[in-house]
Design a protein around this motif. Structure first.
Motif, PDB file in Angstrom:
ATOM      1  N   UNK A  26       0.806  -1.223   0.000  1.00 18.21           N
ATOM      2  CA  UNK A  26       0.000   0.000   0.000  1.00 18.21           C
ATOM      3  C   UNK A  26       0.839   1.274   0.000  1.00 18.21           C
ATOM      4  N   UNK A  27       2.029   1.215   0.577  1.00 15.40           N
ATOM      5  CA  UNK A  27       2.863   2.418   0.631  1.00 15.40           C
ATOM      6  C   UNK A  27       3.461   2.746  -0.737  1.00 15.40           C
ATOM      7  N   UNK A  28       3.883   1.710  -1.457  1.00 11.50           N
ATOM      8  CA  UNK A  28       4.515   1.908  -2.749  1.00 11.50           C
ATOM      9  C   UNK A  28       3.530   1.806  -3.910  1.00 11.50           C
ATOM     10  N   UNK A  29       2.352   1.213  -3.628  1.00 12.45           N
ATOM     11  CA  UNK A  29       1.328   1.004  -4.648  1.00 12.45           C
ATOM     12  C   UNK A  29       1.868   0.176  -5.814  1.00 12.45           C
ATOM     13  N   UNK A  30       2.597  -0.909  -5.477  1.00 11.51           N
ATOM     14  CA  UNK A  30       3.111  -1.835  -6.483  1.00 11.51           C
ATOM     15  C   UNK A  30       2.818  -3.260  -6.025  1.00 11.51           C
ATOM     16  N   UNK A  31       2.699  -4.155  -6.997  1.00 12.30           N
ATOM     17  CA  UNK A  31       2.593  -5.573  -6.691  1.00 12.30           C
ATOM     18  C   UNK A  31       3.968  -6.111  -6.339  1.00 12.30           C
ATOM     19  N   UNK A  32       4.057  -6.819  -5.225  1.00 13.74           N
ATOM     20  CA  UNK A  32       5.304  -7.414  -4.763  1.00 13.74           C
ATOM     21  C   UNK A  32       5.165  -8.934  -4.833  1.00 13.74           C
ATOM     22  N   UNK A  33       6.135  -9.570  -5.483  1.00 14.93           N
ATOM     23  CA  UNK A  33       6.164 -11.026  -5.581  1.00 14.93           C
ATOM     24  C   UNK A  33       7.170 -11.555  -4.570  1.00 14.93           C
ATOM     25  N   UNK A  34       6.756 -12.556  -3.793  1.00 13.17           N
ATOM     26  CA  UNK A  34       7.610 -13.113  -2.745  1.00 13.17           C
ATOM     27  C   UNK A  34       7.610 -14.632  -2.833  1.00 13.17           C
ATOM     28  N   UNK A  35       8.770 -15.220  -2.525  1.00 13.90           N
ATOM     29  CA  UNK A  35       8.904 -16.669  -2.479  1.00 13.90           C
ATOM     30  C   UNK A  35       9.332 -17.053  -1.071  1.00 13.90           C
ATOM     31  N   UNK A  36       8.619 -18.033  -0.496  1.00 10.24           N
ATOM     32  CA  UNK A  36       8.970 -18.549   0.824  1.00 10.24           C
ATOM     33  C   UNK A  36       9.212 -20.048   0.732  1.00 10.24           C
ATOM     34  N   UNK A 100       8.666 -26.667  -9.481  1.00 11.11           N
ATOM     35  CA  UNK A 100       7.647 -25.661  -9.194  1.00 11.11           C
ATOM     36  C   UNK A 100       8.080 -24.282  -9.677  1.00 11.11           C
ATOM     37  N   UNK A 101       9.344 -23.939  -9.461  1.00 11.58           N
ATOM     38  CA  UNK A 101       9.829 -22.618  -9.858  1.00 11.58           C
ATOM     39  C   UNK A 101       9.844 -22.494 -11.380  1.00 11.58           C
ATOM     40  N   UNK A 102      10.290 -23.534 -12.067  1.00  6.94           N
ATOM     41  CA  UNK A 102      10.254 -23.515 -13.537  1.00  6.94           C
ATOM     42  C   UNK A 102       8.814 -23.380 -14.019  1.00  6.94           C
ATOM     43  N   UNK A 103       7.908 -24.075 -13.363  1.00  3.15           N
ATOM     44  CA  UNK A 103       6.494 -24.016 -13.745  1.00  3.15           C
ATOM     45  C   UNK A 103       5.937 -22.608 -13.616  1.00  3.15           C
ATOM     46  N   UNK A 104       6.343 -21.860 -12.583  1.00  4.33           N
ATOM     47  CA  UNK A 104       5.848 -20.486 -12.437  1.00  4.33           C
ATOM     48  C   UNK A 104       6.165 -19.659 -13.677  1.00  4.33           C
ATOM     49  N   UNK A 105       7.363 -19.848 -14.211  1.00  9.98           N
ATOM     50  CA  UNK A 105       7.760 -19.089 -15.403  1.00  9.98           C
ATOM     51  C   UNK A 105       7.020 -19.588 -16.636  1.00  9.98           C
ATOM     52  N   UNK A 106       6.916 -20.886 -16.794  1.00 10.64           N
ATOM     53  CA  UNK A 106       6.248 -21.425 -17.985  1.00 10.64           C
ATOM     54  C   UNK A 106       4.753 -21.124 -17.983  1.00 10.64           C
ATOM     55  N   UNK A 107       4.193 -20.935 -16.790  1.00  7.16           N
ATOM     56  CA  UNK A 107       2.768 -20.586 -16.688  1.00  7.16           C
ATOM     57  C   UNK A 107       2.537 -19.080 -16.725  1.00  7.16           C
ATOM     58  N   UNK A 108       3.606 -18.312 -16.780  1.00  6.58           N
ATOM     59  CA  UNK A 108       3.464 -16.861 -16.874  1.00  6.58           C
ATOM     60  C   UNK A 108       3.018 -16.190 -15.596  1.00  6.58           C
ATOM     61  N   UNK A 109       3.363 -16.764 -14.439  1.00  6.62           N
ATOM     62  CA  UNK A 109       2.921 -16.202 -13.162  1.00  6.62           C
ATOM     63  C   UNK A 109       3.791 -15.046 -12.681  1.00  6.62           C
ATOM     64  N   UNK A 110       4.942 -14.845 -13.310  1.00  3.04           N
ATOM     65  CA  UNK A 110       5.897 -13.832 -12.857  1.00  3.04           C
ATOM     66  C   UNK A 110       6.131 -12.786 -13.949  1.00  3.04           C
ATOM     67  N   UNK A 111       6.448 -11.567 -13.556  1.00  5.28           N
ATOM     68  CA  UNK A 111       6.561 -10.482 -14.548  1.00  5.28           C
ATOM     69  C   UNK A 111       7.600 -10.727 -15.633  1.00  5.28           C
ATOM     70  N   UNK A 112       8.708 -11.410 -15.318  1.00 10.52           N
ATOM     71  CA  UNK A 112       9.765 -11.624 -16.310  1.00 10.52           C
ATOM     72  C   UNK A 112       9.623 -12.942 -17.059  1.00 10.52           C
ATOM     73  N   UNK A 113       8.570 -13.679 -16.784  1.00  8.58           N
ATOM     74  CA  UNK A 113       8.443 -15.024 -17.348  1.00  8.58           C
ATOM     75  C   UNK A 113       8.489 -15.025 -18.874  1.00  8.58           C
ATOM     76  N   UNK A 114       7.784 -14.101 -19.496  1.00 11.84           N
ATOM     77  CA  UNK A 114       7.736 -14.071 -20.956  1.00 11.84           C
ATOM     78  C   UNK A 114       9.087 -13.816 -21.580  1.00 11.84           C
ATOM     79  N   UNK A 115       9.884 -12.980 -20.937  1.00 14.63           N
ATOM     80  CA  UNK A 115      11.224 -12.686 -21.464  1.00 14.63           C
ATOM     81  C   UNK A 115      12.091 -13.932 -21.468  1.00 14.63           C
TER      82      UNK A 115
END
Length: 246
Positions: A26-36, A100-115
């Motif tokens: 809310x402070x930055x008004x940006x979507x933040x992606x986190x991995x735990x 799982x991490x490779x799948x996130x990119x192949x499914x387009x779940x992350x901003x840089x996935x398409x690149x």
């Protein structure tokens, strides 16, 4: 902007429960992606400067073109994307232990996935980087014995704070010599660390490589309003290098 909070994926893995979350800051008004991983925060899209610098600092040491590069650890994709920003790169092999991490990119779940998935120079490989680094066949399962111009690693928190005890052997002189054997003459090994420069590890690197440095990368921390820092170790000139060859 996305929802205030969304868990994009959660799965049990041999290393623990891994999750990908997106939240609106809310402070930055940006979507933040986190991995735990279980309760341990592995990475956040708020802090990517040092991951990008890992790619830039490693490749800056290399002359010439037609570079073949390995990135150990895919994560959110920022190191790999920085490598692909360099037009001299001919091929990029990204080794990631978790499907799982490779799948996130192949499914387009992350901003840089398409690149990453859309660049014909890049290949995402499921594998244990540390096991491949010690395997006689080397880092490319499809090309045994292949050597590279640069190997850039961002997996553990630091050489002394590893995600799994089996990784620790990599950070010894013997482990680093096996890694150096995967480099072409004049090749570069670079490593991201969350800790300040470690004189002990720098000395270990110096047993294997002739040129070693540990620049500190500083960046704004929007959570504290101050500065944070990571370390990027850069090593080249491994034992056994010859002036020519490939």
């Amino acid at each position: 902007m996305g929802r205030r909070f969304e868990e994009l994926d959660w799965r049990e893995t041999p290393m623990g429960a891994i999750s990908l979350r997106r939240r609106l800051d809310p402070a930055l008004n940006v979507d933040v992606y986190e991995v735990k991983l279980d309760d341990d925060y592995l990475m956040s899209s708020l802090f990517t400067v040092a991951e990008e610098e890992l790619g830039r600092l490693g490749l800056a040491e290399l002359p010439g073109a037609d570079l073949d590069v390995v990135v150990g650890g895919l994560g959110l994709g920022h190191t790999a994307a920085a490598v692909l920003d360099d037009p001299r790169v001919r091929t990029l092999t990204v080794i990631e232990a978790l499907d799982e991490v490779i799948s996130w990119h192949r499914r387009g779940l992350l901003p840089l996935a398409g690149r990453l998935t859309g660049d014909p120079r890049a290949r995402l490989v499921r594998g244990d980087f540390f096991a491949l680094a010690t395997d006689p066949a080397g880092l490319d399962p499809d090309s045994p014995g292949r050597r590279f111009d640069a190997v850039l690693v961002d997996i553990d928190h630091s050489p002394r704070h590893v995600l799994h005890p089996s990784h620790a052997a990599f950070y010894t002189p013997a482990g680093l010599r096996r890694l150096a054997a995967r480099l072409r003459p004049g090749g570069v090994f670079a490593l991201w660390s969350d800790d300040p420069p470690d004189d002990g590890f720098t000395a270990t690197l110096s047993e294997v490589f002739r040129a070693v440095r540990a620049p500190v990368v500083t960046f704004p921390n929007p959570l504290t309003g101050g500065q944070s820092a990571n370390t990027v170790y850069v090593a080249s000139g491994a034992e056994g290098d010859r002036p020519s060859g490939g």
